[in-house]
Design a protein around this motif. Structure first.
Motif, PDB file in Angstrom:
ATOM      1  N   ILE A  31      13.395  39.503 -18.993  1.00  0.00           N
ATOM      2  CA  ILE A  31      13.374  38.037 -19.171  1.00  0.00           C
ATOM      3  C   ILE A  31      14.689  37.605 -19.813  1.00  0.00           C
ATOM      4  O   ILE A  31      15.072  38.111 -20.866  1.00  0.00           O
ATOM      5  N   ASP A  32      15.380  36.650 -19.162  1.00  0.00           N
ATOM      6  CA  ASP A  32      16.613  36.088 -19.728  1.00  0.00           C
ATOM      7  C   ASP A  32      16.388  34.590 -20.000  1.00  0.00           C
ATOM      8  O   ASP A  32      16.584  33.766 -19.121  1.00  0.00           O
ATOM      9  N   PRO A  33      15.944  34.248 -21.216  1.00  0.00           N
ATOM     10  CA  PRO A  33      15.632  32.833 -21.512  1.00  0.00           C
ATOM     11  C   PRO A  33      16.803  32.110 -22.188  1.00  0.00           C
ATOM     12  O   PRO A  33      16.622  31.034 -22.744  1.00  0.00           O
ATOM     13  N   THR A  34      18.005  32.731 -22.159  1.00  0.00           N
ATOM     14  CA  THR A  34      19.085  32.241 -23.029  1.00  0.00           C
ATOM     15  C   THR A  34      19.363  30.744 -22.905  1.00  0.00           C
ATOM     16  O   THR A  34      19.366  30.025 -23.895  1.00  0.00           O
ATOM     17  N   TYR A  35      19.610  30.263 -21.682  1.00  0.00           N
ATOM     18  CA  TYR A  35      19.953  28.844 -21.546  1.00  0.00           C
ATOM     19  C   TYR A  35      18.731  27.945 -21.774  1.00  0.00           C
ATOM     20  O   TYR A  35      18.877  26.801 -22.202  1.00  0.00           O
ATOM     21  N   MET A  36      17.530  28.484 -21.503  1.00  0.00           N
ATOM     22  CA  MET A  36      16.320  27.685 -21.760  1.00  0.00           C
ATOM     23  C   MET A  36      16.159  27.433 -23.253  1.00  0.00           C
ATOM     24  O   MET A  36      15.746  26.357 -23.681  1.00  0.00           O
ATOM     25  N   ILE A  37      16.521  28.458 -24.032  1.00  0.00           N
ATOM     26  CA  ILE A  37      16.394  28.335 -25.490  1.00  0.00           C
ATOM     27  C   ILE A  37      17.397  27.312 -26.028  1.00  0.00           C
ATOM     28  O   ILE A  37      17.094  26.511 -26.910  1.00  0.00           O
ATOM     29  N   ARG A  38      18.607  27.347 -25.442  1.00  0.00           N
ATOM     30  CA  ARG A  38      19.671  26.488 -25.949  1.00  0.00           C
ATOM     31  C   ARG A  38      19.475  25.024 -25.559  1.00  0.00           C
ATOM     32  O   ARG A  38      20.014  24.122 -26.199  1.00  0.00           O
ATOM     33  N   ALA A  39      18.712  24.820 -24.485  1.00  0.00           N
ATOM     34  CA  ALA A  39      18.628  23.453 -23.930  1.00  0.00           C
ATOM     35  C   ALA A  39      17.465  22.634 -24.487  1.00  0.00           C
ATOM     36  O   ALA A  39      17.323  21.464 -24.129  1.00  0.00           O
ATOM     37  N   VAL A  40      16.645  23.222 -25.355  1.00  0.00           N
ATOM     38  CA  VAL A  40      15.481  22.463 -25.841  1.00  0.00           C
ATOM     39  C   VAL A  40      15.892  21.479 -26.946  1.00  0.00           C
ATOM     40  O   VAL A  40      16.930  21.665 -27.584  1.00  0.00           O
ATOM     41  N   PRO A  41      15.066  20.447 -27.174  1.00  0.00           N
ATOM     42  CA  PRO A  41      15.354  19.580 -28.329  1.00  0.00           C
ATOM     43  C   PRO A  41      15.085  20.339 -29.620  1.00  0.00           C
ATOM     44  O   PRO A  41      14.361  21.331 -29.624  1.00  0.00           O
ATOM     45  N   SER A  42      15.675  19.865 -30.701  1.00  0.00           N
ATOM     46  CA  SER A  42      15.493  20.560 -31.978  1.00  0.00           C
ATOM     47  C   SER A  42      14.076  20.380 -32.508  1.00  0.00           C
ATOM     48  O   SER A  42      13.431  19.358 -32.248  1.00  0.00           O
TER      49      SER A  42
END
Ligand code: ATP
Ligand code: F6P
Ligand code: MG
Length: 522
Positions: free
Chosen positions: A409-420
């Protein structure tokens, strides 16, 4: 409208520095010059004040350092209904924050930073302020919150109405039109990921940027970004100062990797660790439900493994965490393959978390990749997750009887793109308010950030001189190791050598300019 007061009589910054000079010795250092990527900036001298018992204040520049006799005005907040009732709302000019709080009876008082917050006098009239905000570098949860709160603070606290967004990072200063930022335009943006004004890497041109600031009549510049961005901000400040402009240049540190030194933590990091749990949970569910299954999750962290380490500690489902700071190897006794085999035999499944910068030497050795860089000059990394998946699969297929199943699983950009998340939103609010209070009070050439929970104004050089890394001889990494029971991949000789290298606990700079910081060890 507030009346103009005589700078000679009420200038708290000058007063403060006079008092400071009386109390403390001001150390005058030679101007420094530093190659800052595309530009070589002649740096103004650091403001270092020393006092009794080893007290050191690493102060930040002020507009009056190079523009004498600036008029001051009463802070409009004193009439603000929300703040007027707060006892001692204005920060005492002598307040400083200690960098080191674990001390012994005979320790010197050590390094301090100027406490952030509203001052009684301001150096800008509300209708004189023309502010701009720019976001640079990679995305990070909370960017929109910081933008929203800078606009809100300028508008609601100080009555500022001219605020513009610079579109698409540094290059937007000279290649794009600006975006008007009103409280209405930024309402609700904190619930969205990304940055409404856009971001980019590269495109830094110091002269063109400062020309644009000067031509547009901008006098407060809020620059949100990571280590590269803050280096650029420092060079902008130096050029602004060289031209003698009344422009406050303020940095707000951003990086999901949490690799900015001195400050407690960078915004978006908490959200990233929380969001990473979803990927780790998914990997764990897959691993548990399939026979001999390995769930492998790649998380961000170019040079620092903070996200991987904290996400692993938080999850408790992870059997192995690999980070850039900790060397690992695959084959042979004490290697990763041996450990995987053991865990699968014991448990039938396992979860591995790997930070994107981990094992890069192994990956590039095996893939023979070149030294490609991104537009900002950062080394482009090889995909350690894919590489590791192939290595593990290859090993079990060819060298063992065991059939394994691997889910990557590569969630890297999904993690970065969420609201705070909620806590990052509060943190971003404090950062933005502190930044605005600092600029209004005439401070410039600083980055804002919390040190032991208190917002401070930090000179740019403290933020840019090094990057923060996990200390693998520190208690936090030991806590992590004891939660996963993974091999430490170090022999006793390595550990002894690494301990011998160890300087005092804070800010140990390594050869490559990284600082290994104690991670809240107690
Ligand atoms: N040494 C430097 N001097 C001036 N500008 C720089 C320097 N390094 C980077 N920049 C500029 O700062 C901007 C952002 O840099 P970079 O892409 O390295 O991201 P960053 O700010 O380090 O954020 P992150 O690494 O967290 O994504 C780019 O526009 C880049 O050109
Ligand atoms: O692919 P991009 O946008 O250049 O960003 C990737 C990098 O940005 C970061 O999120 C922040 O520096 C790193 O963790 C990552 O390596
Ligand atoms: Mg960076």
């Amino acid at each position: 409208m507030h009346s103009v007061t005589n700078s000679a009589s009420i200038d708290d910054n000058n007063c403060d520095r006079k008092t400071a000079r009386r109390k403390h010795k001001v150390k005058v250092t030679q101007p420094r010059s530093e190659v800052m990527g595309p530009v070589t900036a002649v740096l103004s001298e650091p403001k270092v004040v020393t006092g009794d018992h080893g007290f050191v204040l690493e102060d930040v520049p002020h507009l009056t350092d190079y523009i004498p006799h600036l008029p001051t005005y009463p802070n409009p907040l004193q009439d603000h209904p929300a703040y007027a009732v707060v006892e001692q709302y204005f920060v005492d000019m002598d307040d400083t924050i200690a960098q080191k709080i674990v001390v012994h009876a005979n320790s010197p008082r050590g390094t301090h930073f100027r406490r952030a917050g509203p001052r009684q006098k301001v150096y800008f009239k509300s209708d004189e302020v023309h502010a701009c905000i720019v976001t640079c570098g990679g995305l990070c949860p909370g960017l929109n919150t910081v933008i929203r709160e800078i606009v809100g603070s300028l508008h609601d606290m100080y009555g500022v109405t001219r605020i513009e967004g610079i579109e698409g990072g540094y290059r937007g200063f000279y290649s794009r039109n600006t975006i008007p930022l009103t409280p209405k335009a930024v309402n609700g943006i904190h619930k969205r990921g990304g940055t409404i004004i856009g971001t980019s890497r590269g495109g830094y041109d110091n002269k063109k940027i400062v020309n644009s600031i000067e031509d547009r009549g901008i006098n407060q510049v809020y620059i949100i970004g990571g280590d590269g961005t803050q280096k650029g901000a420092s060079a902008i400040y130096e050029e602004v100062r060289r031209r003698g402009l009344k422009v406050a240049v303020v940095g707000i540190p951003k990086t999901i990797d949490n690799d900015i030194p001195v400050i407690d933590q960078s915004f978006g990091f908490d959200t990233a660790v929380e969001e990473a749990q979803r990927a780790i949970n998914a990997a764990h569910v897959e691993a548990e439900s399939n026979e001999n299954c390995i769930g492998l999750v790649k998380l961000m962290g170019r040079n620092s493994g903070f996200i991987a380490m904290y996400a692993t500690l938080a999850s408790r489902d992870v059997d192995c965490c690999l980070i850039p700071e900790s060397y690992f190897y695959l084959e042979g006794p004490g290697g990763l393959f041996e450990y995987i085999e053991k865990r699968i035999k014991e448990n039938g499944h396992m979860v591995i978390v790997v930070a994107e910068g981990a094992g890069q030497d192994l990956v590039s050795e095996s893939l023979r990749t070149n030294d490609a860089k991104d537009a900002s000059g950062n080394k482009l990394l090889d995909d350690v997750g894919l590489w590791l998946s192939q290595k593990i699969k290859g090993h079990f297929k060819t060298k063992t009887e065991m059939e394994i199943n691997l889910k990557y699983i590569d969630p890297t950009y999904m993690i970065r793109a969420v609201p705070s998340n909620a806590s990052d939103n509060v943190y971003c609010t404090l950062l933005a308010q502190s930044a605005v209070h600092g600029a209004m009070a005439g401070y410039t050439g600083f980055t804002v950030g919390p040190v032991h929970g208190r917002e401070c104004y930090l000179p740019f050089y403290r933020i840019t001189e090094k990057q923060n890394q996990v200390v693998i001889t520190d208690r936090m990494w030991a806590r992590m190791l004891s939660s996963t029971n993974q091999p430490c991949f170090l022999n006793t000789k390595d550990i002894i050598e690494s301990n011998m290298d160890e300087a005092p606990p804070t800010d140990r700079v390594t050869d490559n300019g990284f600082v290994t910081k104690e991670t809240n060890a107690c």
